[in-house]
Structures are given as structure tokens and as C-alpha cells.
Design a protein around this motif. Structure first.
Motif, short mmCIF file in Angstrom:
data_model
loop_
_atom_site.label_atom_id
_atom_site.label_comp_id
_atom_site.label_asym_id
_atom_site.label_seq_id
_atom_site.Cartn_x
_atom_site.Cartn_y
_atom_site.Cartn_z
N ASN A 232 -62.36 32.49 22.24
CA ASN A 232 -63.07 31.97 23.58
C ASN A 232 -64.36 32.76 23.26
O ASN A 232 -64.41 34.07 23.53
CB ASN A 232 -62.33 32.71 24.70
CG ASN A 232 -62.96 32.18 26.11
OD1 ASN A 232 -64.12 31.57 26.20
ND2 ASN A 232 -62.62 32.68 27.47
N ASN B 201 -66.06 32.71 30.77
CA ASN B 201 -65.24 32.39 31.58
C ASN B 201 -63.88 32.23 30.80
O ASN B 201 -63.67 31.97 29.53
CB ASN B 201 -65.50 31.13 32.30
CG ASN B 201 -66.85 31.21 33.04
OD1 ASN B 201 -67.02 32.27 33.60
ND2 ASN B 201 -67.69 30.17 32.79
N LEU B 202 -62.68 32.30 31.75
CA LEU B 202 -61.43 32.05 31.26
C LEU B 202 -61.21 30.41 30.62
O LEU B 202 -61.63 29.69 31.42
CB LEU B 202 -60.40 32.03 32.50
CG LEU B 202 -58.88 32.02 32.01
CD1 LEU B 202 -58.29 33.20 31.03
CD2 LEU B 202 -58.00 31.97 33.32
N SER C 133 -54.02 30.24 26.78
CA SER C 133 -55.22 30.39 27.72
C SER C 133 -55.91 31.94 27.12
O SER C 133 -55.08 32.94 26.63
CB SER C 133 -54.85 31.08 29.11
OG SER C 133 -54.41 29.75 29.86
N TRP D 65 -58.94 35.15 27.71
CA TRP D 65 -60.41 35.51 28.56
C TRP D 65 -61.47 35.74 27.92
O TRP D 65 -61.52 35.39 26.48
CB TRP D 65 -59.93 36.92 29.13
CG TRP D 65 -58.86 37.03 30.06
CD1 TRP D 65 -57.37 37.22 29.94
CD2 TRP D 65 -59.09 36.62 31.59
NE1 TRP D 65 -56.73 36.98 31.02
CE2 TRP D 65 -57.54 36.54 31.90
CE3 TRP D 65 -59.94 36.24 32.38
CZ2 TRP D 65 -57.26 36.43 33.50
CZ3 TRP D 65 -59.99 36.23 33.80
CH2 TRP D 65 -58.59 36.08 34.25
N GLU E 84 -61.91 36.90 23.77
CA GLU E 84 -61.04 37.23 22.92
C GLU E 84 -60.71 36.19 21.86
O GLU E 84 -61.05 34.93 22.01
CB GLU E 84 -59.38 37.00 24.00
CG GLU E 84 -59.61 38.27 24.91
CD GLU E 84 -58.27 38.13 26.03
OE1 GLU E 84 -57.92 38.96 26.59
OE2 GLU E 84 -57.81 37.00 26.14
#
Length: 624
Positions: free
Chosen positions: A574, A578-579, A612, A614, A617
């Protein structure tokens, strides 16, 4: 001779009850003589004397009489065929149920000769009596059997042991061979900022030797030192070097350098030196090209001899030879792009490569970007690594475009091309932690970097998320270009016991030593897995990068690494603030988490149905 057979000449009248001259009446009647043959009964034919040779005489008359007997039997058979009862029986039944009359051969001395060429010649068959004992019958067969059995068993045991030894000597991993600088992790150090061993406020070579175990634990295969050469006001103006043949006194002596090299070599860590050629060398030398002799270079006498004879000799060649004698394993030629228009660029580059031999030469990607096409082949065949900085701050789209451009370019066209030297930061760039403004972004970026095909390089301090030096009051505007070279923050020891650094003003930077474990784990995984560390895969005579961007939408980037007959790996990163949540089940199935995404993350199975992450990550997954 009473032991022979005689056949009577009479063929018309056969006796009703055939009589055997040698056997009893009842035996002759119940055992018809089907085939004429000499009797073998020892009572009738006693065994011959051992000292005599047995002689058999077969005459022509005997053959004639046997022929008459055959003709008589045939005639008898023809006459008997007229009877309906006999006609209906098979021949074998007739022989058993009906009495046939046979004329037995009688002894006749006149039958023991035959006519040859008008004369009667006797024919003799002679047989030699065998001896009582053969020579091998006296051998010790009990001992021979024992020796044979033990020899067989010993040979069987030896062959079994040989097979076991061969199987045991087979390599546990059949990975493709690589050089030490191919695929392993490099670690770039600015010596004046790593650790101060003598407490004068400036890092030194002794400080690097002290932390050799730390470097080893990190999983590093090669340490790359930035400028160590004397410069005016070192280290503030480290680029203004005066010579390539000495070490700045603030860093230590040649003995300190030799001790540092030995400490790293003992831990199987190689040493590379940055060679800042430009602007120290304004123009490439020409007179040494004509006087160059390979044999002198091999003997190590060329550099010393030239330095004494001519003060304006080729300092680059001398320095290369000098530092190799002190254990240096490779060189980074900085500023080489400034010599592309020099007519002596090609012969000098070839000569330098001959000097370093199997030791690698690293160049900046700017050399390839600025080089004309006619020089491209010479450059690529005389260098081993090309340094390319990953623009991690450009986001998913920028990284994908950069990777696609490189992997579809010249560097991945052939297996003999130089490998990529991937870096996220260096001595001239802003700190990685200051370019990524969220959480543990440095850990996610390094995990992504360690999944790229080639040779990754970590700038000291990035493994713990170290920031730039902060100088809010701008006390030293002239030192802003050194804020990325802040003193290394150690978990247990201070960089120096001296409170204020004479050459660096600002507040201490932040760090996170907890992520060291994951960086080290990823470095070890890279060494063990050819799916990750190899540069390309050779297939059908073509070289193809074994890296593929599987997904790149929003701020989520998924890169897959693969190798034939080995498990594949993916890294999911990521790169946004944002998530990010995505369904990747159409591209990937299931796998096991190997490294990341957090410091306290554990290895577990994962489904790509809903993943998912964060901000900042990255997670490395081994596919099922």
C-alpha cells in the motif's frame, strides 16, 4: 565278438515268437524292440577293462540287414492294412495290442567291415577312459565358498556405501549459480556518520569494524563505502578529494582499513569503494594507453613504476590496483557520464575492467541514459551492475511505469547484461522516511525493494526508519546538503560520546529498531529463494525478467516473482496514505504470509478474497 548285434538275412518268414539272444523270453515279448540298438545291460555286456580301449566295428552287411528288416516291416504293414479291424486302429495301438515279429541282430564277424574304393575297410570308434580324479577336485572348496560369499557381501556393502555417499553429497538446493554481488543485499555506509570509535565526533573505520556483527545479522553480502579519500574540510566537503590513493586521517589509517576489511571478510561480507572520478580527474590520460602492458598489470608493478616515473600518471589505474591489494572487492565509478565524449573513454574503460578482473564495477544509470548508441555495447560488456533508484514517492503508477520500462529494455534482453543495483536512497538523496510521510513506510518500501529482480542496496539508517537531521533555526545553511548524512542512531550505544558534532548541527533523528527483524528475515529469504533473487529466466534461448506486476489500482501494488519448478512469491504494498482493501481472488488463490506487514505480524494462511493494508504496509506471501 559276442557283445554285438546280428541281423538275420531271412526276411520272408518271421518267427511267431521273436527271440532275443540277450534277454529273457518274457522280457523280449513284453518290451518290443522298436528301435534297433545295442543292449546296455552290464550282465550281457560287461564293462571293458580300464586299461583297454573299447572298439566298435560297424560293417556294410549290418546296414544292409537293417534295411531288409525295415522293408519286411513295411511289407507286413501293407498286408495287415487289408484287414478292416487292423485298418481301423492307429499305429500306436497296433504296436501295443498286436504282436509284431522282429528279427534281432545277431553277431556276425563278417559285418564288421565296409567296402571303400573296392576294398573292405574296418571302421573303428575309439573312446578314452576318463581319469579317476580331476585336478580341481583336490581344491579346498569349503574355503573357496567362504571367500566367495564374503567377497560378494563386501562388494555389495561397498556399493551400497558408495551410493549412500553420492546421495549424501548431492546439493540440498539446486539453485542457479550467481556471483556474490548478484542477488544479495548491499549496504551503503557513509563512514563519517556510522559510528565514532575514538570519540572525536566523526565516524571512522574502527566504528564500522565494531558493528560488523550488526551488518552480518542484517543479512548483508556486501558493504559499499562512500568517499573515504582525503578532502578539504572532510566530511563537510567530502567530494573535493585530493587523491584516490589515501584515506582521510579523520577516518583512520591504512591499518585501520585493513582491520575493517578483515573483520568483514571473516563474516563473508565483501567491500566495495565509491570512486569519485569527476571532477577529480578532468580528462582521461592518453599516454598510458600506448604504454599499457597486461603482464605488468598482472604482476602488480605497473602502478608503482608509473607513479615514480611520472607524477601525472594514470591515477585511476594506480588506485584500482592499490585498493585491490588491500582487499577491496569492487568499485562504484561515480561521474563516469562526464567522460562519454572523451575519445579515450572506451580504451580506458576496457583497461580498468581488465585491471579489476572478476571484481564488479558499478555505474550510475545516468551513464546509460546519456551514452550514444555506438558506446552502449562497450559499456554493458565492461560493467557488472547499474545503479537505479526506485522512485517510491511517485506512487503505484510511477513505480509500474519505471519497472516496465527497465524490464522491457536492454538490461533484460540477454543473460549477459549487467544486473540492476536497486536503491531507495543514497548519499545524495533525501532520507526515505522523509519522502514517505506515514507510519512504518520505510519497512513497507524496503520489503517491496527486496522483492525486485536484481541486487538491492539499503542506505544506512533506512532499515530502522531514520529521518533527516532537523535544523529548525537554520544555523548552518551551508550544511543542508548533509542533513541526509546524520549520525546513525544505535539502540544500545550512542554514535559518539561527544555531545555536539563539530560538523553536524540539528536535533537527533527518530528510528525504529523493531523492524530490523523483518528486514533481516526478508534478506535471508531472498538468498534462499531463486524465485526472488534471480535476475531473469532463460527460456527458449531468450532472457525474460521473472517479475510481473499482477495488480496496480489506486494505491495498491502487487508484484509476483516466479521461477520454474519453484514456489512463487508476491508482495502486496500500500503506497498511499489511506487504508486499501481489494479482492484479488481472480488473480491469486491462497498462500502463507512470510514477512510483514507489521512488526508483530505472524506467519499464517491468507486468502486473497479480501486483503487489507494500512498506509505504507507491505506483506510478502508464498503462494500455494
Amino acid at each position: 565278438m559276442d557283445g554285438f548285434l546280428r541281423v538275420n538275412a531271412t526276411t520272408s518268414a518271421m518267427p511267431a515268437s521273436p527271440t532275443n539272444l540277450f534277454l529273457a523270453e518274457e522280457v523280449a515279448s513284453t518290451c518290443p524292440l522298436i528301435t534297433p540298438s545295442p543292449p546296455t545291460n552290464d550282465l550281457i555286456n560287461p564293462p571293458p577293462d580300464e586299461n583297454q580301449r573299447t572298439t566298435f566295428i560297424i560293417g556294410e552287411e549290418l546296414a544292409n540287414k537293417l534295411k531288409h528288416v525295415k522293408d519286411d516291416d513295411k511289407a507286413a504293414g501293407d498286408s495287415g492294412s487289408s484287414s478292416s479291424s487292423v485298418l481301423a486302429e492307429p499305429v500306436c495301438t497296433q504296436l501295443l495290442n498286436h504282436r509284431h515279429h522282429y528279427s534281432h541282430i545277431t553277431k556276425d564277424e563278417n559285418t564288421t567291415s565296409q567296402e571303400t574304393n573296392g576294398k573292405v575297410q574296418p571302421m573303428q570308434l575309439t573312446f578314452r577312459n576318463p581319469p579317476d580324479d580331476y585336478f580341481f577336485m583336490k581344491w579346498n572348496w569349503v574355503l573357496i565358498r567362504k571367500v566367495s560369499i564374503w567377497t560378494f557381501l563386501s562388494g555389495l556393502i561397498a556399493m551400497t556405501a558408495l551410493v549412500v555417499m553420492m546421495v549424501g553429497s548431492l546439493p540440498k538446493r539446486c539453485n542457479p549459480p550467481t556471483e556474490w554481488y548478484q542477488g544479495g543485499l548491499m549496504y551503503e555506509i557513509f563512514p563519517a556518520s556510522f559510528h565514532d570509535a575514538d570519540n572525536d565526533g566523526v565516524g571512522d573505520l574502527k566504528g564500522i569494524a565494531i558493528y560488523a556483527d550488526y551488518i552480518k545479522q542484517l543479512g548483508v553480502s556486501g558493504v559499499r563505502l562512500n568517499s573515504i579519500f582525503p578532502a578539504t574540510h572532510y566530511p563537510e566537503h567530502y567530494k573535493n578529494i585530493s587523491t584516490l590513493l589515501e584515506i582521510d586521517p579523520k577516518l583512520g589509517s591504512l591499518r585501520d582499513f585493513n582491520n575493517m576489511v578483515n573483520a568483514l571478510h571473516l563474516r563473508n561480507i565483501s567491500i566495495l569503494l565509491d570512486f569519485p572520478l569527476y571532477p577529480h580527474i578532468q580528462k582521461l590520460p592518453s599516454h598510458q594507453i600506448r604504454e599499457f602492458n597486461e603482464s605488468q598489470v598482472e604482476a602488480g608493478e605497473f602502478a608503482r613504476k608509473r607513479s615514480l616515473e611520472n607524477p601525472n600518471s594514470d591515477e585511476i589505474s594506480e588506485a584500482l590496483q592499490f585498493w585491490m591489494e588491500y582487499g577491496v572487492d569492487g568499485f562504484y565509478f561515480k561521474g563516469l557520464e562526464n567522460y562519454l565524449e572523451d575519445p579515450l573513454f572506451v580504451p580506458n574503460l576496457r583497461r580498468w575492467k581488465k585491471l579489476v578482473r572478476e571484481n564488479p564495477i558499478i555505474i550510475d544509470n545516468a551513464v546509460l541514459n546519456k551514452a550514444p548508441m555506438e558506446l552502449m555495447n562497450t559499456i554493458l560488456t565492461n560493467v557488472d551492475l547499474v545503479d537505479i533508484q526506485v522512485k517510491i514517492e511517485n506512487g503505484v503508477s510511477g513505480i509500474r511505469n519505471q519497472l516496465d520500462s527497465i524490464q522491457n529494455g536492454t538490461l533484460f534482453s540477454k543473460a549477459s547484461m549487467p544486473w540492476i543495483h536497486w536503491s531507495l536512497g543514497n548519499v545524495d538523496s533525501i532520507r526515505l522516511a522523509d519522502r514517505l510521510h506515514y507510519g512504518n513506510a520505510t519497512l513497507g518500501a524496503i520489503l517491496l525493494q527486496l522483492m525486485l529482480p536484481g541486487t538491492p542496496c539499503i542506505f544506512y539508517g533506512d532499515e530502522v526508519g531514520m529521518h533527516q537531521v532537523e535544523d529548525p533555526e537554520n544555523d548552518r545553511e551551508d550544511l543542508k546538503h548533509l542533513h541526509q548524512l546524520g549520525a546513525m542512531i544505535w539502540e544500545e550505544l550512542r554514535f559518539t560520546k561527544k555531545g555536539l558534532l563539530p560538523w553536524m548541527h540539528g536535533k537527533p533523528t527518530h528510528s525504529n529498531f523493531k523492524q530490523l527483524e523483518l528486514v533481516s528475515k526478508m534478506a535471508k529469504l531472498r538468498v534462499q529463494s531463486p524465485s526472488i533473487y534471480v535476475n531473469t529466466v532463460l527460456k527458449d534461448g531468450q532472457s525474460k525478467a521473472n517479475s510481473e506486476v499482477k495488480y496496480s489500482q489506486g494505491d495498491l501494488l502487487v508484484i509476483q516473482r516466479y521461477y520454474p519448478r519453484r514456489k512463487s512469491f508476491v508482495v502486496v504494498s500500500n503506497l498511499g496514505a489511506n487504508l486499501q482493501t481489494a479482492d484479488l481472488s481472480k488473480l491469486l488463490y491462497t498462500g502463507n504470509v512470510i514477512v510483514g506487514p507489521k512488526v508483530d505480524s505472524k506467519s499464517e494462511s491468507i486468502s486473497f478474497k479480501e486483503i487489507s493494508l494500512w498506509p505504507g504496509e507491505s506483506v510478502v506471501i508464498e503462494l500455494d
